[in-house]
Scaffold this active site. Structure first.
Site, short mmCIF file in Angstrom:
data_model
loop_
_atom_site.label_atom_id
_atom_site.label_comp_id
_atom_site.label_asym_id
_atom_site.label_seq_id
_atom_site.Cartn_x
_atom_site.Cartn_y
_atom_site.Cartn_z
CE LYS A 173 9.80 -9.13 -0.86
NZ LYS A 173 10.39 -7.82 -1.00
CD GLU A 230 -4.17 -6.01 6.15
OE1 GLU A 230 -3.21 -6.79 6.36
OE2 GLU A 230 -4.11 -4.78 6.37
N GLY A 274 7.59 -5.20 -2.89
CA GLY A 274 6.16 -5.45 -3.09
C GLY A 274 5.52 -4.53 -4.10
NE ARG A 275 7.46 1.29 -2.27
CZ ARG A 275 7.98 0.79 -1.17
NH1 ARG A 275 7.37 -0.17 -0.53
NH2 ARG A 275 9.13 1.26 -0.70
CD GLU A 312 4.23 0.66 1.04
OE1 GLU A 312 3.15 0.56 1.63
OE2 GLU A 312 4.72 -0.28 0.38
CG HIS A 326 -18.10 17.22 -15.20
ND1 HIS A 326 -18.93 18.21 -15.67
CD2 HIS A 326 -17.48 16.70 -16.29
CE1 HIS A 326 -18.83 18.27 -17.00
NE2 HIS A 326 -17.95 17.36 -17.39
CE LYS A 344 1.97 -4.19 7.63
NZ LYS A 344 3.05 -4.93 6.96
#
Ligand code: F6P
Length: 548
Positions: free
Chosen positions: A209, A215, A269-270, A355, A386, A514
């Site tokens: 965005k 990254e 973003g999310r 977030e 399990h 960051k």
């Protein structure tokens, strides 16, 4: 208009809920069922292909009435209107929150600064449609004139988790293109993906965005360098496309203007998989299926907007979550999909939920003195049975769980499907009912154990039960039903944020790390740069430099 700023703990409903909690906290679900004959009927919502049973919760009808009263007192209805109507409800960033507009039918009107945004949305949708169809049918080819075989989505957070989860969840609907997701700045991640690629037939989709994320830009640069080691410079325009709001930065990265898929600041973003961020989805399953995902989400939007709160799935699931978080003091919630396809679903929701609602300052700017964002975790059943179910059944913590299942399997293997669903139902039954001391004793007696052994073993084999679960049973996993399910959680997040009086659509909490990482990176690369850190961090940096 801004959202109201009502501290939930000052409402009348909250005080009533506190008093009511004292009465109900020690009641067992088995007794609540015995006392309320129509409990299942009264606590089930049947909507479209969704069947939601919330009767296995530590609630009575009074609890639900009070929780609904709370929703009214914090002016949830008014907030929903502002959310869908394009008010600036992401106040701290000065933005509208309009991911819902991305799945609206074309003829509708949604205004941002007086301008209808629907034509622009449909223009970009058209571009996604044309581009993904041309890549899938092979009419758009790579620099050596070979059709594409692989797509690499380069992004992180919301620019990765949503598309990655949807592509994985809809594997059954996938075409021949192999989709890869590179997110971590860990170079081993990108290098493992590179091992699988042929530059002649790989399409790279850079999704960011802001187009400033460390990254994503590092991975994009590494992949472009690798690509250009094999291909001529002018091949970049055939192999690299980008999704971003930052057109200038994308262009300076070297991407053709025609290869840019725009998005907008009013999409968080999310919550962005419905925008061009979902390009990898459209490439993987075809535009028609991508569109069905959006249609499903829109149906859930309509349900959320128009349904009475009493039968409103996002509202009810959010209220239940508030009930455990703020009254039972439950620390976390588990999300257990009984479908291997939904393997990444809880991971995806961790960003969406944590977030958004991991906040400790309220909408007045004051420090909060009650619990907000829940911790979310989960894995598909039956694998999780399990793994961590022991703790849910017999541990000391109360963990409300949402069980998500599909009545029909996609490959139609009925034998497996019945086994899967029998486990689903058995777990919610066991969590609720438990196993009494008497039941344990008679079982051990039947096994021929001595009185002494029975006495010794019994406490360990008793299940207290009374563990709450919601059952979300959906007819079949399709793009449309997945769209509904994701939108359901988006609205659940919204409702919780409204009740907790927080801003759900910013994420300043990820910034500090960051900033510090950038400072430390300079130190790692340059002997002359020495910054002040605490003693532990200082020492770790020194140690790393000595061994790297
Ligand atoms: O983690 C913080 C965050 O801003 C997320 O909200 C977002 O999804 C992610 O980083 C990626 O941001 P971008 O799409 O701008 O690269």
């Amino acid at each position: 208009m801004a959202l109201q700023t009502i501290n939930p703990t000052t409402t009348e409903a909250w005080s009533k809920l506190q008093a009511h909690f004292k009465n109900i906290q020690s009641k067992h679900l088995n007794d609540l069922f015995a006392q309320h004959q129509d409990r299942v009927k009264d606590m089930t919502i049947s909507w479209d292909d969704f069947y939601v049973d919330y009767s296995k919760h530590r609630i009575s009808e009074d609890t639900m009435d009070l929780l609904l009263e709370l929703a009214h007192e914090v002016k949830l209805k008014d907030a929903i209107e502002k959310y869908f109507g394009g008010d600036v409800i992401n106040q701290t960033e000065g933005r509208e929150v309009l991911h819902t507009a991305l799945r609206n039918p074309e003829h509708t009107e949604v205004l941002v600064n007086g301008k209808n945004i629907m034509p622009e949305i449909y223009q970009v949708k058209g571009k996604i449609h044309r581009f993904s169809s041309d890549i899938i049918n092979g009419s758009l080819k790579g620099y050596t004139d070979r059709p594409f075989t692989d797509v690499v989505n380069i992004g992180i957070g919301g620019s990765d988790l949503g598309p990655a989860m949807v592509v994985d969840s809809l594997t059954y609907y996938k075409n021949h293109l192999k989709t890869h997701f590179v997110s971590n700045v860990d170079g081993d991640h990108v290098n493992e993906v590179i091992k699988q690629l042929n530059p002649e037939t790989t399409l790279f989709v850079i999704v960011s965005k802001t187009f400033t994320t460390q990254e994503t830009l590092s991975n994009a640069n590494t992949l472009r360098d690798w690509f250009l080691n094999n291909a001529p410079n002018d091949a970049v325009s055939k192999h690299f496309v980008a999704v971003s709001t930052n057109i200038e930065k994308v262009k300076s990265f070297g991407i053709d203007e025609n290869n840019i898929f725009p998005m907008w600041n009013w999409v968080g973003g999310r919550f962005s998989l419905w925008s061009a961020v979902g390009l990898s989805i459209s490439l993987a399953i075809g535009f028609d299926n991508f569109d069905k995902l959006l249609i499903g989400a829109h149906k859930m939007d309509e349900h959320f907007k128009t349904e009475d709160f009493k039968n409103n799935i996002p509202v009810i699931t959010a209220l239940l979550s508030v009930w455990y978080n703020n009254f039972f003091n439950a620390e976390s919630e588990a999300i257990i999909p009984y479908s291997q396809y939904l393997n990444q679903f809880a991971t995806y929701l961790q960003q969406g939920i944590m977030e958004s609602n991991g906040k400790s300052i309220d909408r007045n700017g004051d420090t909060i003195n009650y619990q907000t964002g829940t911790i979310i975790w989960g894995e598909p059943g039956t694998n999780s049975q399990h793994a961590f179910f022991q703790l849910i059944h017999q541990g000391t913590k109360l963990i409300p769980a949402e069980f998500i299942g599909f009545a029909k399997s996609l490959h139609g293997n009925q034998d497996h499907q019945d086994k899967l669903m029998s486990n689903f139902f058995a777990q919610t039954e066991a969590l609720m009912g438990g196993k009494s001391r008497d039941a344990v004793k008679s079982e051990l007696l039947a096994q021929g154990l001595s009185e002494e052994k029975i006495k010794e073993l019994t406490p360990f084999k008793v299940f207290e039960g009374n563990k709450p679960t919601t059952t979300i049973l959906i007819e079949k996993l399709t793009p449309e039903s997945l769209g509904k399910l994701i939108a359901m959680y988006e609205h659940k997040i919204f409702v919780q944020g409204i009740i907790w009086n927080i801003f759900s659509y910013d994420q300043f909490g990820v910034e500090l790390g960051k900033q510090l990482a950038n400072t430390i990176l300079k130190e790692l690369n340059d002997e002359n740069v020495i910054n002040n850190h605490d003693a532990s961090t200082q020492n770790l940096i020194k140690y790393y430099k000595s061994v790297k």
